[in-house]
Design a protein around this motif. Structure first.
Motif, PDB file in Angstrom:
ATOM      1  N   VAL A  73      25.346 -61.358 -23.941  1.00  7.66           N
ATOM      2  CA  VAL A  73      25.054 -62.076 -25.174  1.00  7.66           C
ATOM      3  C   VAL A  73      26.353 -62.498 -25.983  1.00  7.66           C
ATOM      4  N   ASN A  74      26.483 -63.800 -26.035  1.00  4.68           N
ATOM      5  CA  ASN A  74      27.498 -64.286 -26.810  1.00  4.68           C
ATOM      6  C   ASN A  74      27.052 -64.991 -28.066  1.00  4.68           C
ATOM      7  N   GLU A  75      26.678 -64.059 -28.933  1.00  4.13           N
ATOM      8  CA  GLU A  75      26.249 -64.288 -30.066  1.00  4.13           C
ATOM      9  C   GLU A  75      26.851 -63.513 -31.041  1.00  4.13           C
ATOM     10  N   PRO A  76      26.873 -63.901 -32.510  1.00  2.00           N
ATOM     11  CA  PRO A  76      27.142 -62.973 -33.381  1.00  2.00           C
ATOM     12  C   PRO A  76      26.984 -61.448 -33.406  1.00  2.00           C
ATOM     13  N   ILE A  77      27.790 -60.439 -33.249  1.00  2.00           N
ATOM     14  CA  ILE A  77      27.383 -59.067 -33.213  1.00  2.00           C
ATOM     15  C   ILE A  77      26.385 -58.627 -34.192  1.00  2.00           C
ATOM     16  N   GLY A  78      26.541 -59.046 -35.547  1.00  2.34           N
ATOM     17  CA  GLY A  78      25.950 -58.517 -36.682  1.00  2.34           C
ATOM     18  C   GLY A  78      24.429 -58.953 -36.622  1.00  2.34           C
ATOM     19  N   ASN A  79      24.155 -59.837 -35.783  1.00  2.00           N
ATOM     20  CA  ASN A  79      22.719 -60.326 -35.511  1.00  2.00           C
ATOM     21  C   ASN A  79      22.238 -59.786 -34.091  1.00  2.00           C
ATOM     22  N   ALA A  80      23.068 -59.936 -33.109  1.00  3.08           N
ATOM     23  CA  ALA A  80      22.644 -59.707 -31.790  1.00  3.08           C
ATOM     24  C   ALA A  80      22.710 -58.376 -31.509  1.00  3.08           C
ATOM     25  N   LEU A  81      23.466 -57.480 -31.978  1.00  3.36           N
ATOM     26  CA  LEU A  81      23.256 -56.172 -31.733  1.00  3.36           C
ATOM     27  C   LEU A  81      22.175 -55.401 -32.171  1.00  3.36           C
TER      28      LEU A  81
ATOM     29  N   LEU B  59      24.932 -52.553 -16.665  1.00  2.00           N
ATOM     30  CA  LEU B  59      25.852 -52.986 -17.905  1.00  2.00           C
ATOM     31  C   LEU B  59      25.337 -54.109 -18.785  1.00  2.00           C
ATOM     32  N   VAL B  60      25.759 -54.011 -20.080  1.00  2.00           N
ATOM     33  CA  VAL B  60      25.065 -55.084 -20.950  1.00  2.00           C
ATOM     34  C   VAL B  60      26.383 -55.477 -21.793  1.00  2.00           C
ATOM     35  N   ILE B  61      26.734 -56.641 -21.983  1.00  2.00           N
ATOM     36  CA  ILE B  61      28.136 -57.111 -22.828  1.00  2.00           C
ATOM     37  C   ILE B  61      27.557 -57.872 -24.088  1.00  2.00           C
ATOM     38  N   VAL B  62      28.043 -57.452 -25.276  1.00  2.00           N
ATOM     39  CA  VAL B  62      27.851 -58.402 -26.320  1.00  2.00           C
ATOM     40  C   VAL B  62      29.173 -58.502 -26.966  1.00  2.00           C
ATOM     41  N   ASN B  63      29.466 -59.789 -26.999  1.00  2.00           N
ATOM     42  CA  ASN B  63      30.872 -60.232 -27.366  1.00  2.00           C
ATOM     43  C   ASN B  63      31.024 -61.847 -27.596  1.00  2.00           C
ATOM     44  N   ALA B  64      31.619 -62.202 -28.440  1.00  2.00           N
ATOM     45  CA  ALA B  64      31.780 -63.597 -29.121  1.00  2.00           C
ATOM     46  C   ALA B  64      32.411 -64.347 -27.701  1.00  2.00           C
ATOM     47  N   GLU B  65      33.069 -63.954 -27.386  1.00  4.68           N
ATOM     48  CA  GLU B  65      34.218 -64.528 -25.931  1.00  4.68           C
ATOM     49  C   GLU B  65      33.628 -64.037 -24.637  1.00  4.68           C
ATOM     50  N   PRO B  66      33.970 -64.931 -23.500  1.00  2.00           N
ATOM     51  CA  PRO B  66      33.749 -64.198 -22.280  1.00  2.00           C
ATOM     52  C   PRO B  66      34.561 -63.050 -21.873  1.00  2.00           C
ATOM     53  N   THR B  67      34.175 -62.339 -21.014  1.00  2.00           N
ATOM     54  CA  THR B  67      34.922 -61.075 -20.530  1.00  2.00           C
ATOM     55  C   THR B  67      35.265 -61.169 -19.196  1.00  2.00           C
ATOM     56  N   PRO B  68      36.271 -60.327 -18.625  1.00  2.00           N
ATOM     57  CA  PRO B  68      36.219 -60.199 -17.154  1.00  2.00           C
ATOM     58  C   PRO B  68      35.092 -59.533 -16.594  1.00  2.00           C
ATOM     59  N   TYR B  69      34.321 -58.825 -17.120  1.00  2.00           N
ATOM     60  CA  TYR B  69      33.127 -58.157 -16.678  1.00  2.00           C
ATOM     61  C   TYR B  69      31.814 -58.853 -16.735  1.00  2.00           C
ATOM     62  N   ASP B  70      31.905 -60.160 -17.467  1.00  2.00           N
ATOM     63  CA  ASP B  70      30.519 -60.916 -17.363  1.00  2.00           C
ATOM     64  C   ASP B  70      29.892 -60.979 -16.023  1.00  2.00           C
ATOM     65  N   PRO B  71      30.597 -61.258 -14.809  1.00  6.72           N
ATOM     66  CA  PRO B  71      29.790 -61.367 -13.812  1.00  6.72           C
ATOM     67  C   PRO B  71      29.016 -60.250 -13.274  1.00  6.72           C
ATOM     68  N   PHE B  72      29.531 -59.155 -13.775  1.00  2.00           N
ATOM     69  CA  PHE B  72      28.759 -57.708 -13.230  1.00  2.00           C
ATOM     70  C   PHE B  72      27.801 -57.376 -14.073  1.00  2.00           C
ATOM     71  N   ALA B  73      27.530 -58.087 -15.176  1.00  2.00           N
ATOM     72  CA  ALA B  73      26.630 -57.455 -16.205  1.00  2.00           C
ATOM     73  C   ALA B  73      25.163 -57.947 -16.024  1.00  2.00           C
ATOM     74  N   ASP B  74      24.292 -57.107 -16.217  1.00  2.00           N
ATOM     75  CA  ASP B  74      22.763 -57.342 -16.014  1.00  2.00           C
ATOM     76  C   ASP B  74      22.445 -58.404 -17.235  1.00  2.00           C
ATOM     77  N   ARG B  75      23.344 -58.287 -18.257  1.00  2.00           N
ATOM     78  CA  ARG B  75      23.049 -59.149 -19.235  1.00  2.00           C
ATOM     79  C   ARG B  75      24.220 -59.352 -20.379  1.00  2.00           C
TER      80      ARG B  75
END
Length: 245
Positions: free
Chosen positions: A225-233, A207-223
């Motif tokens: 990314v809390n950066e602007p999506i237009g650059n990060a993705l 699981l990889v999560i790209v989002n500006a704010e924390p999510t409930p699934y962050d602790p279970f993700a391999d990675r």
């Protein structure tokens, strides 16, 4: 990151903010700034209150989504598909910007429907939204179904409505049959969409999560990314494509 052979992607409102469409739960989100709007988004309120329907039609007519164009995040997912890595693109968005960017319609699973069609809640007639909005512009503030006179709304899922079984089934299958599940621009608080992360993890996917704010699934993700999506993705997609070569 090790190269996955198949990636299923879940996108939320954060993917479209760079296109000028506000999200819902972010700091400047529609529901953050106007909590009543979230309460009015229930199907029961829509059916019971003509004023809620009139406000909804005005909102649909004036939505910035009609002027929006795909952005770098949408284009990055097209590149992921062209590289042969995209298993499915599951979206909570109703703006069809993924398809307009070039994502294959057969790859896109629209969990919450589309704003570009209207439906009658009595006889199920589907009508192009432009035709109904033309009636709003002509003075009908709550245009009834042209066939049966029933209540119409956008062909989208409101709070209190169930997802279409075949759509949810396709999304579950995509989550359970990928090597990497990528959640982008979603708070992961609305179920059953958020639960797709758990389905993917249970099936052995990373699981990889790209989002500006924390999510409930962050602790279970391999990675995460809390950066602007237009650059990060685009950066992440390039990394995945390069690793697969």
């Amino acid at each position: 990151m090790n190269a996955p052979s198949s990636v299923s992607v879940l996108t939320g409102a954060g993917v479209s903010t760079d296109s000028g469409i506000p999200d819902f739960r972010g700091p400047q989100g529609v529901w953050t700034k106007n909590p009543r709007a979230e309460a009015d988004a229930t199907i029961d309120r829509y059916l019971a209150d003509p004023e809620v329907r009139r406000a909804s039609w005005r909102s649909r007519r004036d939505s910035p989504a009609w002027r929006a164009q795909p952005n770098a995040a949408h284009q990055a997912l097209v590149e992921l598909e062209h590289a042969g890595l995209l298993r499915a693109l599951i979206t909570q968005n109703i703006d069809e910007l993924h398809q307009r960017a070039g994502s294959s319609p057969e790859k896109v699973i629209e969990l919450h429907g589309t704003m570009r069609r209207a439906e009658c809640l009595s006889c199920d007639l589907i009508t192009p939204m432009e035709e109904v909005l033309a009636r709003v512009d002509a003075g009908e503030d709550d245009p009834p179904c042209p066939r049966c006179g029933g209540i119409q709304k956008a062909n989208t899922i409101s709070f209190g409505q169930s997802l279409k079984p075949e759509v949810l089934g396709a999304a579950l299958d995509a989550a359970r049959t990928c090597e990497l599940f990528l959640a982008v621009g979603t708070s992961l608080t609305v179920h059953p969409a958020a639960g797709l992360c758990g389905e993917a993890l249970d099936a052995g996917a990373r699981l990889v999560i790209v989002n500006a704010e924390p999510t409930p699934y962050d602790p279970f993700a391999d990675r995460v990314v809390n950066e602007p999506i237009g650059n990060a993705l685009p950066t992440l997609v390039k990394e995945l494509i390069d690793a697969a070569r």
